[in-house]
Design an enzyme around this catalytic site. Structure first.
Site: not given
Ligand code: BGC
Length: 882
Positions: A459, A465, A472, A535, A745
Site C-alpha cells: 500500500d 505498515e 490496492d 480486495w 493515498e
Molecule cells: C491501507 C490501504 C488499504 C486499507 C484497507 C490502509 O491502511 O493503506 O491502502 O487497502 O488500509 O482498508
C-alpha cells in the site's frame, strides 16, 4: 531484414535459477509490413556450440512466437542451458538468436544444506545483524560453479570478500512457512584455486523484525525468532569431478557491524565492529562461535529466476537547506522508495545520522507524523579516520527528504545519492502528451509503482505498515501491467495469495498475511482479516489481467483452484445471491464518507455483490479459456443469478439506482450490471451526480479506477477527459498542482489550505488512485487488448481525442514487440501514427472520422459508427477529416 531481437523465458530476458522449464517466446523485427511467422526452430543445449542438444524442435510450421511449451525434456539441477531460435517469414529467414537459463535445485531430496543460525533464543527480542562464514578449498581447475542461497530473514552472500550478485533484500517477502524463494548465482569467476571463503550477513527483515498494522511492538517474530542462512554450491571441475559445498554446523558465526536493522526503523551500523576479511580465507579476528542448525520444511522452497529487488534509479541530492525550525534537510526532488548512499570523510567515533521523510509541513518544516511509528533512520559510526561509502542494506525507506541529525563536517549535496529499490522489471510503457500536468501525473503513477513494488505489492513504503494490501494490488494491476513487465513479480505473489487463503477459500486482506491472529486491539481488523470485496477479488482479477497482458494460460492454470476457492467462498457466504461478509472496506476513503469516516457512502451489499458478479463473470471466461466444460455451465448459471439479483435489488421500479452515489453507478456500468433498458438512465444518473460535485469525483478505492471508463464507454469521452483534467480539489491533477511526485493515498492528503489529512493514515506514495493510468493507455492512447487474442496478438487501436490535447503518444513493449500510437488533433483534421509488432495483427479505429484522406494502403470501412480497418504488422500513418 527479419530479426529476432529478444528471446523471452517465462516472459523474462534473464532466468537464473529455474525449477521448471520456462515457456519460450521471442520478439521479431522487420522493416516490412504484415510479417507473419511461418515456422520456427528452437534448440536447447548443454553447450554454447549446440553440439550437446537436449531438445531440438526441428522446423515447426507454426506462427506462434509466444507461450512455446517444450515437453519431454529432463532438466538437471544447477546447470546452464543454452537456447537458440530462428524463424521463417515469407521469403525471409532470420539468423539464430541465442540466450541461456540456469536451473536451481530441482528436487527437494537434492537439498543437503542446513539452515544455520548464529543467533540464540535471547536474540528473539533484538534485530541485530550476524555473520556466518566458512573456509573451503578448491582443488583443481573449475569449469563451472553455481550456488543456491536463501535465508530466514534477509541476507547478503559473499565469496572471497565480494558480494555475490546485485540483488537486494533477498530472499524477499513470501508467506515464509508455506513458500520461501531461494536465489541462484553462477559463481565460476568468484572462485580461485586453493583457499576460498564464503559467508553471509543476516538481518531480521520481514521474517523476524517488527512488522504489522500500526507496528505494534509485539508484532515481531512473525515467522521465527532466529535468522538463518542456507547455501548449497555445486562446483564442477575441468576433470569431470563434482563437489558440493554447503551450510552445516561446521560454519561459524559472529555479530556483524549492523547492530540493528528493521524494515520500518532503518539501520544502525557501527564500523568499529567490522571484522576485516571476515569473508576471506584465513582466521578473521573476533569470537567466532559455533552455529546451530534450524529445522525448516524444505518442500516450501521455490527457485526465483528473475524479479528480484535491485538498486534501480540513481537520484542525486538536489539541495540542502535549513528549515524555519533550524533543521538541516536534504531534498532529493522526488518522493521514492530506497536508500541513501553517503560518501563522507570522518574520524573515529564520528557519526552520520539521517532521518528520512516524505513531505514538509505547511511552514516548510520536517514532517514525521505520517510515518507513525516508523523511524526510517540510518546511523553510521566511523571506526577510524577515513573516507567511507555507506548505504543501509537491510531496510528501505519511503522519502523525498532526509533530516541530517549528525554529520562530520559540512554536508554538501555531493555527499548524498539516493537509489530506488524495487523489483527489477523492464519498463514496458511510456505516455506523453501536450498537457504537462498530465505528463507529471503519468510520472507520478510510474513512481507510485516503483515505490510499492519492493518484492510485494504494498500500500505504501514509508509508515509502519508497508503491507501487501490485496485491494490496492487489485485496482492497480492493469495500470502496472502497462508500465512494467510485472509477470514474475505477480506470479510469485499470487502463489502467496493462494497459500494464505483460508480453508474455505477466503482471501487475506494482506498477503503475506501477518494480520490473522495479530489484529490486537485494532478496532478495524478485529472484525475480520480476510475476504473483503475488491480486495479479495485480487485472486481472480490479477491472474485474468496477466492473461490479457501476456496471453499466458499458465497463470490461469496455476491460480485456478485459488480463484475457484474464492468464488465458492462468496457463493457459500451469500444469502440469495447478495454477498456481504464481516469486515468490508467498501468504497474505502471515498469523499462521500461521513465526516471522519474511512468508509464511502456506497452500501456494502452493493459493492460486494457487484464484485461477486464481476469476478464470477471473469471466472466463467477463465473456465472457457481452459476448456472446463462442467464449470462453465455451473458458474455461468451462478453469474446470471447474481446479475439478476443485483438488478432487482439495486434498481428501483423506475430504473433508478437505490444508492445515489457515483461509485454505485460506476461499478454497475463498468461491470455490465445495468439492465439494457436502464442504461441511459444510469449514465444520466452518473452525470448528474458528477454535476452535483461541479464535475469532481468523490469516489474511493472501488469507484475511482473505473470512473473514466464508465463515462467513455457510454458516449461521454468529453466528460471523462474533463474529469481527468480537473485540477482543483479533489482531482488527480490537484496533487500535481500541489507539487506531488508520486500518487497520494487521499485526495486531500494536503488540503488546499496547506493542512494535512490526519497523520494516522496519510501516505504520499500510495499507487491505488494511480489506477487511472490504464484509462490513459487504453482509451486516450487507444492501445486495447483483444480478449479473444490476448497478449497483443491482436490489438485494437482506438485512441479517443479530447481534453484540448493537441497530441498524445504512448508505447507499450508487448511480448511480441512495440505497440505505438501517436495522434495529433488539428481541429478539422487528425493524424494518427501507429506501429504494430511483427507476427501480430490489429484493428484500427479512427475517432470521429468522416473521411480518411491518407489510408496508407489500408481499407477503412464504416462499421459500428466508426471508420475501421484491419491490418498486419508495420508502421502506418493515417490522416482523416473529423
Ligand atoms: C491501507 C490501504 C488499504 C486499507 C484497507 C490502509 O491502511 O493503506 O491502502 O487497502 O488500509 O482498508
Amino acid at each position: 531484414m527479419l530479426k529476432i531481437t529478444e528471446i523471452l523465458m517465462d516472459y523474462e530476458k534473464e532466468q537464473t535459477g529455474m525449477d521448471h522449464i520456462p515457456q519460450f517466446g521471442w520478439k521479431l523485427e522487420s522493416d516490412g509490413r504484415n510479417i507473419v511467422q511461418e515456422a520456427y526452430e528452437l534448440d536447447i543445449a548443454l553447450d554454447q556450440e549446440f553440439c550437446d542438444c537436449v531438445y531440438r524442435s526441428g522446423k515447426v510450421m507454426e506462427d506462434s512466437s509466444a507461450q512455446i511449451i517444450v515437453k519431454d525434456i529432463r532438466l538437471r539441477s544447477m546447470t546452464k542451458y543454452f537456447v537458440r531460435v530462428k524463424v521463417w517469414a515469407g521469403k525471409e529467414e532470420s539468423s539464430w538468436a541465442e540466450t541461456c537459463f540456469i536451473t536451481g535445485i530441482l528436487n527437494v531430496q537434492e537439498w543437503k544444506a542446513l539452515f544455520i543460525t548464529a543467533e540464540n533464543k535471547e536474540d528473539a527480542a533484538n534485530s541485530k545483524g550476524t555473520y556466518v562464514r566458512k573456509d573451503f578449498f578448491i582443488n583443481g581447475k573449475v569449469k563451472e560453479a553455481f550456488v543456491c542461497t536463501t535465508a530466514l530473514g534477509l541476507y547478503n552472500f559473499y565469496i572471497n570478500g565480494k558480494k555475490v550478485g546485485h540483488d537486494e533484500l533477498t530472499p524477499g517477502w513470501t508467506s515464509y512457512r508455506k513458500h520461501l524463494c531461494y536465489q541462484t548465482y553462477e559463481v565460476t569467476e568468484d572462485l580461485k584455486q586453493g583457499e576460498n571463503a564464503m559467508g553471509a550477513i543476516l538481518a531480521a527483515g520481514w521474517y523476524k523484525g517488527k512488522m504489522g498494522f500500526d507496528g505494534l511492538e509485539k508484532t515481531r517474530n512473525h515467522y521465527g525468532d532466529r535468522t538463518a542462512f542456507l547455501a548449497q554450491m555445486t562446483v564442477r571441475y575441468e576433470d569431470g569431478w563434482e563437489e558440493c559445498l554447503l551450510t552445516d554446523t561446521s560454519w561459524t558465526g559472529e555479530d556483524a557491524p549492523v547492530v540493528f536493522a528493521e524494515i520500518y526503523d532503518g539501520e544502525i551500523y557501527d564500523a568499529r565492529k567490522e571484522i576485516p576479511g571476515w569473508a576471506e580465507p584465513g582466521n578473521p579476528r573476533g569470537n567466532w562461535r559455533a552455529v546451530s542448525a534450524v529445522d525448516y520444511d524444505m518442500t516450501v522452497l521455490t527457485a526465483q529466476g528473475s524479479g528480484k529487488v535491485r538498486e534501480m534509479d540513481k537520484v542525486p541530492a538536489k539541495r540542502i537547506f535549513t528549515t524555519p525550525e533550524g533543521d538541516t534537510v536534504i531534498d532529493f526532488g522526488q518522493n521514492m522508495t530506497g536508500h541513501i548512499r553517503v560518501n563522507a570523510w570522518g574520524k573515529a567515533g564520528d557519526v552520520i545520522e539521517l532521518h528520512c521523510f516524505e513531505v514538509l509541513d505547511s511552514k516548510g518544516n520536517v514532517y514525521l507524523d505520517n510515518l507513525r511509528g516508523a523511524k526510517e533512520a540510518m546511523k553510521y559510526t566511523f571506526a577510524r579516520e577515513e573516507e567511507i561509502t555507506y548505504a543501509p542494506s537491510f531496510t528501505f525507506m519511503g522519502f523525498q527528504y532526509a533530516k541530517i541529525v549528525s554529520f562530520p563536517g559540512k554536508p554538501e549535496v555531493e555527499n548524498f545519492t539516493a537509489y530506488t529499490l524495487h523489483t527489477d522489471m523492464e519498463k514496458t510503457g511510456s505516455f506523453e502528451c501536450y498537457n504537462q500536468d498530465l505528463n507529471q501525473l503519468a510520472h507520478n503513477i510510474l513512481w507510485g509503482l516503483k515505490g510499492n513494488f519492493v518484492d510485494v505489492p504494498t500500500d505504501c513504503p514509508q509508515r509502519n505498515e508497508r503491507l501487501g494490501w490485496t485491494g490496492d494490488a487489485q485496482i492497480f494491476c492493469r495500470t502496472a501491467c502497462f508500465l512494467m513487465n510485472t509477470y514474475s513479480f505477480y506470479r510469485k505473489w499470487l502463489r502467496d495469495v493462494e497459500a494464505d487463503q483460508t480453508s474455505e477459500g477466503g482471501v487475506a486482506h494482506v498477503v503475506p498475511d501477518i494480520i490473522t491472529g495479530n489484529a490486537g486491539a485494532d478496532w478495524l481488523l478485529q472484525q475480520g482479516s480476510h475476504s473483503a470485496a475488491a480486495w479479495a477479488d485480487v485472486a481472480v482479477i490479477n491472474p485474468w489481467t496477466m492473461y490479457l497482458t501476456f496471453g499466458d494460460k499458465e497463470i490461469l492454470k496455476l491460480q485456478y483452484q485459488s480463484m475457484k476457492g474464492w468464488i465458492d467462498f462468496m457463493k457459500n457466504h451469500s444469502v440469495d445471491y447478495i454477498w456481504n461478509y464481516k469486515l468490508q472496506f467498501g468504497d474505502w476513503v471515498a469523499l462521500d464518507a461521513e465526516e471522519g469516516s474511512y468508509f464511502g457512502a456506497t452500501p456494502n451489499d452493493l459493492t460486494c455483490t457487484a464484485y461477486f458478479a464481476y469476478s464470477t463473470g471473469l471466472f466463467v471466461k477463465i473456465a472457457e479459456v481452459l476448456g472446463k466444460t462442467e464449470e462453465i455451465k455451473v458458474y455461468s448459471k451462478l453469474y446470471r443469478k447474481i446479475v439478476e439479483k443485483f438488478q432487482k435489488t439495486f434498481f428501483d421500479r423506475n430504473g433508478v439506482m437505490t444508492a445515489q452515489t457515483q461509485t454505485a453507478h460506476i461499478v454497475a456500468l463498468y461491470f455490465g450490471l445495468v439492465p439494457e433498458e436502464y442504461k441511459e438512465k444510469t449514465v444520466k444518473g452518473l452525470l448528474k451526480l458528477l454535476d452535483k460535485e461541479e464535475g469532481h469525483l468523490v469516489t474511493g478505492f472501488v469507484g475511482t479506477p473505473y470512473f473514466c471508463h464508465a463515462l467513455s464507454q457510454n458516449g461521454h469521452v468529453k466528460e471523462a477527459y474533463d474529469l481527468l483534467l480537473k485540477d482543483d480539489f479533489p482531482s488527480w491533477l490537484y496533487q500535481v498542482k500541489m507539487g506531488a511526485t508520486t500518487v497520494w493515498e487521499h485526495w486531500d492528503g494536503i488540503k488546499p489550505d496547506g493542512t494535512m489529512w490526519s497523520p494516522d493514515m496519510n501516505s504520499f506514495n500510495h499507487y491505488a488512485y494511480g489506477a487511472i493510468g490504464e484509462w490513459m493507455f487504453r482509451i486516450a492512447a487507444g492501445i486495447e487488448i483483444d480478449e479473444k487474442k490476448p497478449g497483443y496478438k491482436h490489438t485494437v487501436i482506438y485512441p479517443r481525442f479530447g481534453g484540448n490535447l493537441d497530441w498524445l503518444k504512448a508505447e507499450y513493449q508487448s511480448v511480441y514487440g512495440t505497440v505505438k500510437t501517436f495522434w495529433e488533433d488539428q481541429g478539422e483534421k487528425a493524424v494518427l501514427y501507429v506501429s504494430i509488432p511483427a507476427n501480430t495483427t490489429a484493428t484500427i479505429c479512427l475517432d470521429k472520422a468522416k473521411k480518411v484522406t491518407e489510408a496508407d494502403g489500408l481499407e477503412f470501412i464504416q462499421c459500428e459508427g466508426r471508420m475501421k480497418a484491419e491490418t498486419g504488422s508495420g508502421d502506418y500513418k493515417f490522416v482523416f477529416e473529423k
